[in-house]
Design a protein around this motif. Structure first.
Motif, PDB file in Angstrom:
ATOM      1  N   LYS A 109      37.944  50.881  46.555  1.00  0.00           N
ATOM      2  CA  LYS A 109      38.459  49.543  46.236  1.00  0.00           C
ATOM      3  C   LYS A 109      38.256  49.223  44.757  1.00  0.00           C
ATOM      4  N   ASN A 110      37.095  49.616  44.235  1.00  0.00           N
ATOM      5  CA  ASN A 110      36.834  49.381  42.819  1.00  0.00           C
ATOM      6  C   ASN A 110      37.798  50.153  41.940  1.00  0.00           C
ATOM      7  N   THR A 111      38.119  51.381  42.352  1.00  0.00           N
ATOM      8  CA  THR A 111      39.072  52.192  41.588  1.00  0.00           C
ATOM      9  C   THR A 111      40.437  51.508  41.539  1.00  0.00           C
ATOM     10  N   THR A 112      40.843  50.943  42.665  1.00  0.00           N
ATOM     11  CA  THR A 112      42.125  50.223  42.708  1.00  0.00           C
ATOM     12  C   THR A 112      42.100  49.019  41.778  1.00  0.00           C
ATOM     13  N   PHE A 113      41.002  48.273  41.793  1.00  0.00           N
ATOM     14  CA  PHE A 113      40.875  47.094  40.925  1.00  0.00           C
ATOM     15  C   PHE A 113      40.926  47.502  39.454  1.00  0.00           C
ATOM     16  N   ILE A 114      40.194  48.551  39.110  1.00  0.00           N
ATOM     17  CA  ILE A 114      40.170  49.032  37.722  1.00  0.00           C
ATOM     18  C   ILE A 114      41.553  49.491  37.289  1.00  0.00           C
ATOM     19  N   ALA A 115      42.259  50.174  38.193  1.00  0.00           N
ATOM     20  CA  ALA A 115      43.607  50.659  37.893  1.00  0.00           C
ATOM     21  C   ALA A 115      44.568  49.489  37.646  1.00  0.00           C
ATOM     22  N   GLU A 116      44.412  48.414  38.409  1.00  0.00           N
ATOM     23  CA  GLU A 116      45.271  47.239  38.241  1.00  0.00           C
ATOM     24  C   GLU A 116      45.023  46.586  36.876  1.00  0.00           C
ATOM     25  N   ARG A 117      43.745  46.475  36.494  1.00  0.00           N
ATOM     26  CA  ARG A 117      43.429  45.877  35.183  1.00  0.00           C
ATOM     27  C   ARG A 117      43.917  46.781  34.053  1.00  0.00           C
ATOM     28  N   THR A 118      43.822  48.094  34.268  1.00  0.00           N
ATOM     29  CA  THR A 118      44.290  49.047  33.260  1.00  0.00           C
ATOM     30  C   THR A 118      45.798  48.942  33.076  1.00  0.00           C
ATOM     31  N   GLN A 119      46.506  48.765  34.177  1.00  0.00           N
ATOM     32  CA  GLN A 119      47.960  48.614  34.099  1.00  0.00           C
ATOM     33  C   GLN A 119      48.339  47.320  33.392  1.00  0.00           C
ATOM     34  N   GLU A 120      47.570  46.260  33.639  1.00  0.00           N
ATOM     35  CA  GLU A 120      47.804  44.995  32.940  1.00  0.00           C
ATOM     36  C   GLU A 120      47.618  45.175  31.434  1.00  0.00           C
ATOM     37  N   ALA A 121      46.617  45.969  31.080  1.00  0.00           N
ATOM     38  CA  ALA A 121      46.387  46.240  29.657  1.00  0.00           C
ATOM     39  C   ALA A 121      47.552  47.026  29.055  1.00  0.00           C
ATOM     40  N   LEU A 122      48.059  47.983  29.809  1.00  0.00           N
ATOM     41  CA  LEU A 122      49.200  48.776  29.339  1.00  0.00           C
ATOM     42  C   LEU A 122      50.440  47.916  29.134  1.00  0.00           C
ATOM     43  N   ASN A 123      50.591  46.892  29.959  1.00  0.00           N
ATOM     44  CA  ASN A 123      51.770  46.022  29.879  1.00  0.00           C
ATOM     45  C   ASN A 123      51.611  44.895  28.863  1.00  0.00           C
ATOM     46  N   ALA A 124      50.407  44.728  28.344  1.00  0.00           N
ATOM     47  CA  ALA A 124      50.155  43.616  27.416  1.00  0.00           C
ATOM     48  C   ALA A 124      50.893  43.837  26.091  1.00  0.00           C
ATOM     49  N   PRO A 125      51.465  42.768  25.522  1.00  0.00           N
ATOM     50  CA  PRO A 125      52.280  42.918  24.311  1.00  0.00           C
ATOM     51  C   PRO A 125      51.497  42.963  23.002  1.00  0.00           C
ATOM     52  N   THR A 126      50.250  42.510  23.010  1.00  0.00           N
ATOM     53  CA  THR A 126      49.478  42.474  21.757  1.00  0.00           C
ATOM     54  C   THR A 126      48.157  43.213  21.940  1.00  0.00           C
ATOM     55  N   LEU A 127      47.565  43.618  20.822  1.00  0.00           N
ATOM     56  CA  LEU A 127      46.297  44.355  20.867  1.00  0.00           C
ATOM     57  C   LEU A 127      45.182  43.486  21.451  1.00  0.00           C
ATOM     58  N   ASP A 128      45.193  42.194  21.121  1.00  0.00           N
ATOM     59  CA  ASP A 128      44.161  41.301  21.658  1.00  0.00           C
ATOM     60  C   ASP A 128      44.217  41.239  23.179  1.00  0.00           C
ATOM     61  N   LEU A 129      45.436  41.123  23.735  1.00  0.00           N
ATOM     62  CA  LEU A 129      45.580  41.083  25.190  1.00  0.00           C
ATOM     63  C   LEU A 129      45.252  42.436  25.824  1.00  0.00           C
ATOM     64  N   VAL A 130      45.614  43.500  25.138  1.00  0.00           N
ATOM     65  CA  VAL A 130      45.267  44.840  25.619  1.00  0.00           C
ATOM     66  C   VAL A 130      43.746  44.956  25.757  1.00  0.00           C
ATOM     67  N   LYS A 131      43.033  44.503  24.731  1.00  0.00           N
ATOM     68  CA  LYS A 131      41.581  44.582  24.759  1.00  0.00           C
ATOM     69  C   LYS A 131      40.982  43.650  25.813  1.00  0.00           C
ATOM     70  N   PHE A 132      41.594  42.490  26.006  1.00  0.00           N
ATOM     71  CA  PHE A 132      41.101  41.543  27.013  1.00  0.00           C
ATOM     72  C   PHE A 132      41.119  42.176  28.402  1.00  0.00           C
ATOM     73  N   HIS A 133      42.262  42.742  28.797  1.00  0.00           N
ATOM     74  CA  HIS A 133      42.371  43.363  30.124  1.00  0.00           C
ATOM     75  C   HIS A 133      41.536  44.638  30.205  1.00  0.00           C
ATOM     76  N   SER A 134      41.412  45.336  29.101  1.00  0.00           N
ATOM     77  CA  SER A 134      40.602  46.560  29.084  1.00  0.00           C
ATOM     78  C   SER A 134      39.124  46.245  29.270  1.00  0.00           C
ATOM     79  N   PHE A 135      38.682  45.145  28.686  1.00  0.00           N
ATOM     80  CA  PHE A 135      37.289  44.724  28.880  1.00  0.00           C
ATOM     81  C   PHE A 135      37.020  44.429  30.355  1.00  0.00           C
TER      82      PHE A 135
END
Length: 239
Positions: A37-63
């Protein structure tokens, strides 16, 4: 007259011994489920980071993904799947690199690598649980725990060998608890208690869906209990 409090304490410990293999398996199985379940959650946040349009948002979801990775380490360790633990460690490194990136393209490159490692983590967990399921069934999943590996001198052994060891240790404790019953409890009460154990075990053995491991365990409990009853035979006439 011997204290019934002693019988209560022995029974409490005895029941703990009886349930030990199932409790161990259940705990470790849950750890692997949480890891999935944790892997799925991490993957979802990682995908959100990939879809983010700016570096700040990328880092936010990556954190967020990185924090979840760090918090899930205990589950991965308790699960015992070394391959999954290795790939999730790589994910953590990838995500840390994202948070240190100064260019959006670099951050996305690390996220792509993290995403691939997360796919590998899912596959490793799935293969691991399937392998252990085929050995023992639902009740005896995932026995290559971190603690067990440490007890084995850092060498992981196959799940069947490990479960056999857990069962034998549990049976040894069970046999000792019956000896305590024989020594510390009045003869009649000891006989009643052990006979009740025999009766419960016979009922358990009638279950047609018992796995081979559980069947073996209950048969050995029955054998040990019957031997204890023989040892008590005629004790009420002694002394």
């Amino acid at each position: 007259m011997k204290s019934y409090r002693k019988l209560f304490l022995i029974v409490a410990g005895f029941l703990g011994i009886i349930s030990l293999p199932l409790l161990v398996a259940s705990t470790n199985y849950n750890a692997c489920e949480f890891a999935k379940k944790n892997t799925t959650f991490i993957a979802e946040r990682t995908q959100e980071a990939l879809n983010a349009p700016t570096l700040d948002l990328v880092k936010f979801h990556s954190f967020r993904a990185l924090k979840a990775t760090f918090n899930s380490k205990t589950n991965f360790g308790d699960c015992g799947c070394e391959k999954a633990l290795g790939t999730i460690n790589q994910v953590e490194k990838n995500l840390r690199s994202v948070t240190k990136s100064v260019a959006l393209d670099d951050a996305r490159l690390f996220l792509e690598i993290a995403s691939k490692n997360l796919d590998l983590t899912k596959t490793n967990l799935l293969d691991y649980t399937k392998e252990h399921l085929s050995a023992y069934g639902d009740e005896f999943l995932v026995m290559n725990t971190k603690e067990a590996v440490e007890l084995q001198g850092g060498i992981a052994i196959d799940s069947k060998t490990q479960m056999d060891s857990v069962i034998e240790k549990s049976l040894s404790k069970f046999e000792k608890s019956l000896k305590d019953v024989i020594i510390l409890v009045d003869c009649e009460k000891a006989q009643q208690f052990i006979q009740a154990t025999v009766n419960r075990t016979n009922v358990a053995l009638d279950d047609p869906d018992l796995s081979d491991a559980k069947k073996y365990y209950h048969k050995r409990v029955l054998e040990i209990s019957n031997n204890a009853i023989k040892e008590l035979s005629g004790c009420e006439n002694k002394g």
